[in-house]
Motif scaffolding. Structure first.
Motif, PDB file in Angstrom:
ATOM      1  N   ILE A 162      17.305  -3.946  -0.780  1.00 26.33           N
ATOM      2  CA  ILE A 162      16.869  -5.381  -0.258  1.00 26.33           C
ATOM      3  C   ILE A 162      17.476  -5.073   1.341  1.00 26.33           C
ATOM      4  N   THR A 163      16.827  -5.282   2.479  1.00 25.10           N
ATOM      5  CA  THR A 163      17.230  -5.279   3.784  1.00 25.10           C
ATOM      6  C   THR A 163      17.312  -6.213   4.310  1.00 25.10           C
ATOM      7  N   ILE A 164      17.981  -6.911   6.019  1.00 20.33           N
ATOM      8  CA  ILE A 164      18.202  -7.631   6.557  1.00 20.33           C
ATOM      9  C   ILE A 164      17.422  -7.068   8.051  1.00 20.33           C
ATOM     10  N   ASP A 165      15.911  -8.097   8.300  1.00 21.08           N
ATOM     11  CA  ASP A 165      15.583  -7.013   9.376  1.00 21.08           C
ATOM     12  C   ASP A 165      16.345  -8.293  10.779  1.00 21.08           C
ATOM     13  N   PRO A 166      16.519  -7.286  11.899  1.00 21.38           N
ATOM     14  CA  PRO A 166      16.739  -7.844  13.161  1.00 21.38           C
ATOM     15  C   PRO A 166      16.497  -9.115  13.782  1.00 21.38           C
ATOM     16  N   ASP A 167      15.296  -9.817  13.353  1.00 23.36           N
ATOM     17  CA  ASP A 167      15.218 -10.519  13.738  1.00 23.36           C
ATOM     18  C   ASP A 167      15.347 -12.002  12.613  1.00 23.36           C
ATOM     19  N   GLY A 168      16.557 -11.590  11.539  1.00 21.84           N
ATOM     20  CA  GLY A 168      17.057 -11.981  10.476  1.00 21.84           C
ATOM     21  C   GLY A 168      15.766 -12.468   9.003  1.00 21.84           C
ATOM     22  N   GLN A 169      15.426 -11.621   9.120  1.00 22.15           N
ATOM     23  CA  GLN A 169      14.483 -11.758   7.557  1.00 22.15           C
ATOM     24  C   GLN A 169      14.916 -11.073   6.601  1.00 22.15           C
ATOM     25  N   ILE A 170      14.923 -11.507   5.532  1.00 24.43           N
ATOM     26  CA  ILE A 170      15.521 -10.678   4.113  1.00 24.43           C
ATOM     27  C   ILE A 170      14.090 -10.089   3.262  1.00 24.43           C
ATOM     28  N   SER A 171      14.537  -8.689   3.563  1.00 20.03           N
ATOM     29  CA  SER A 171      13.208  -8.110   2.736  1.00 20.03           C
ATOM     30  C   SER A 171      13.960  -7.545   1.292  1.00 20.03           C
ATOM     31  N   VAL A 172      13.303  -7.662   0.584  1.00 19.39           N
ATOM     32  CA  VAL A 172      12.989  -6.582  -0.874  1.00 19.39           C
ATOM     33  C   VAL A 172      11.929  -5.827  -1.352  1.00 19.39           C
ATOM     34  N   GLN A 173      12.077  -4.941  -1.479  1.00 24.15           N
ATOM     35  CA  GLN A 173      11.115  -3.733  -2.113  1.00 24.15           C
ATOM     36  C   GLN A 173      10.909  -4.515  -3.225  1.00 24.15           C
ATOM     37  N   ARG A 174       9.700  -3.915  -3.455  1.00 24.35           N
ATOM     38  CA  ARG A 174       9.631  -4.488  -5.633  1.00 24.35           C
ATOM     39  C   ARG A 174       9.059  -3.133  -5.272  1.00 24.35           C
ATOM     40  N   GLY A 175       9.272  -1.659  -6.321  1.00 25.22           N
ATOM     41  CA  GLY A 175       8.278  -0.696  -6.264  1.00 25.22           C
ATOM     42  C   GLY A 175       7.935  -0.539  -4.994  1.00 25.22           C
ATOM     43  N   ASN A 176       6.101  -0.284  -4.051  1.00 20.66           N
ATOM     44  CA  ASN A 176       5.983  -0.161  -3.722  1.00 20.66           C
ATOM     45  C   ASN A 176       5.128  -1.491  -2.470  1.00 20.66           C
ATOM     46  N   VAL A 177       5.876  -2.359  -3.392  1.00 19.87           N
ATOM     47  CA  VAL A 177       5.929  -4.260  -1.977  1.00 19.87           C
ATOM     48  C   VAL A 177       6.932  -4.154  -1.738  1.00 19.87           C
ATOM     49  N   ASN A 178       7.055  -4.981  -0.287  1.00 15.92           N
ATOM     50  CA  ASN A 178       7.906  -6.084  -0.053  1.00 15.92           C
ATOM     51  C   ASN A 178       6.993  -7.313   0.283  1.00 15.92           C
ATOM     52  N   GLU A 179       8.309  -7.577   0.215  1.00 18.09           N
ATOM     53  CA  GLU A 179       8.162  -9.091   0.342  1.00 18.09           C
ATOM     54  C   GLU A 179       9.074  -9.880   0.961  1.00 18.09           C
ATOM     55  N   ASN A 180       8.746 -10.633   1.733  1.00 19.32           N
ATOM     56  CA  ASN A 180       9.918 -11.702   2.247  1.00 19.32           C
ATOM     57  C   ASN A 180      10.658 -12.973   1.591  1.00 19.32           C
ATOM     58  N   ALA A 181      12.130 -12.813   1.510  1.00 21.75           N
ATOM     59  CA  ALA A 181      12.979 -13.590   0.207  1.00 21.75           C
ATOM     60  C   ALA A 181      13.828 -15.012   0.978  1.00 21.75           C
ATOM     61  N   GLY A 182      12.975 -14.491   2.655  1.00 26.14           N
ATOM     62  CA  GLY A 182      13.697 -16.009   3.217  1.00 26.14           C
ATOM     63  C   GLY A 182      14.208 -15.556   4.599  1.00 26.14           C
TER      64      GLY A 182
END
Length: 276
Positions: A162-182
């Protein structure tokens, strides 16, 4: 009690409040995201005594004749300084530091069965289990939900990173797929002087029914698609210890002067009572 003693007693009470405020600032000098509180004083009502039958420089005088006698001073307001503090790199994925002045995270706090939105600069976040561990929620260290654009940020379990991007987006990685969690609902305090400290390093808005402003005139969403925070870092307190020590010494000296006024007034009244 004489007028001067009353003035001194009233002012001493307010100076004590200022010293308490300074002490609180100094005690939180190492608190993540803490913002300095500043005390502003105001004069109480004064009385205009016109007892001058022949005032000097009457023709060119710009001030009223006589003497203005005040009633002391009061703590007019407590302002919050939202100037950003220094950043400390932590390399922790869920740490986020806001970069702009007056920007605040939004959290949801429930006390006495009342839920309200509060604001903080402390970006030390954690994952709190929900539904028996099937989901997790982004929360503060006290367990309060961190608000996103659509309410609390809830993430399904089973992600690898899980990472927090500079624009405030929460990104999670599931395998090779990245998705926006909020997306973090970062807001900007347009009128920060209206914010009230509510404990636990958070702020709240006063009752808007008592103010002449709408919510949109006080708080507005921060700019979208821009770099508003730094991940893996925490903002330190913006308390200046040197400045706070100077203010504390000045307040203590003023307190001593007013206390001396009371003692001298008492001595003078004692001497008058001894006259025969």
């Amino acid at each position: 009690m004489s007028r001067s003693m009353i003035q001194a007693a009233v002012t001493m009470n307010q100076l004590q409040s200022k010293m308490d405020l300074i002490s609180n600032n100094m005690a939180n000098s190492q608190t993540t995201g803490y913002k300095t509180r500043q005390a502003d004083f105001a004069s109480l009502l004064f009385q205009q005594i016109d007892n001058m039958t022949d005032p000097a420089n009457a023709d060119g005088r710009l001030t009223p004749d006589g003497v203005r006698v005040g009633s002391g001073a009061k703590l007019g307001s407590v302002n919050i300084d939202l100037t950003p503090g220094s950043l400390q790199e932590t390399e922790r994925a869920l740490d986020a530091a806001l970069l702009e002045k007056n920007h605040l995270f939004q959290i949801q706090v429930t006390e006495n069965d009342v839920t309200e939105t509060r604001y903080t600069r402390d970006g030390s976040f954690y994952l709190s289990p929900l539904n028996g561990g099937e989901d997790v929620m982004l929360a503060t260290k006290d367990g309060h939900p961190v608000l996103g654009e659509n309410g609390p940020i809830i993430i399904e379990e089973g992600f690898d990173a899980i990472t927090i991007d500079p624009d405030g987006q929460i990104s999670v990685q599931r395998g090779n797929v990245n998705e926006n969690a909020g997306n973090l609902a970062v807001t900007e305090a347009v009128r920060p002087q209206l914010l009230e400290a509510s404990g636990d390093n958070t702020f709240r808005l006063p009752d808007l029914d008592e103010l002449a402003f709408d919510f949109a005139e006080i708080m507005q969403p921060a700019g979208q698609n821009s770099e508003i925070l730094r991940s893996g870092a925490l903002e330190q307190s913006n308390v200046d210890i040197g400045s706070q020590m100077t203010d504390l010494l000045n307040a203590q000296r003023s307190y001593q002067f007013n206390a001396r006024t009371i003692s001298m007034g008492d001595q003078m009244m004692g001497l008058v009572n001894q006259l025969r």
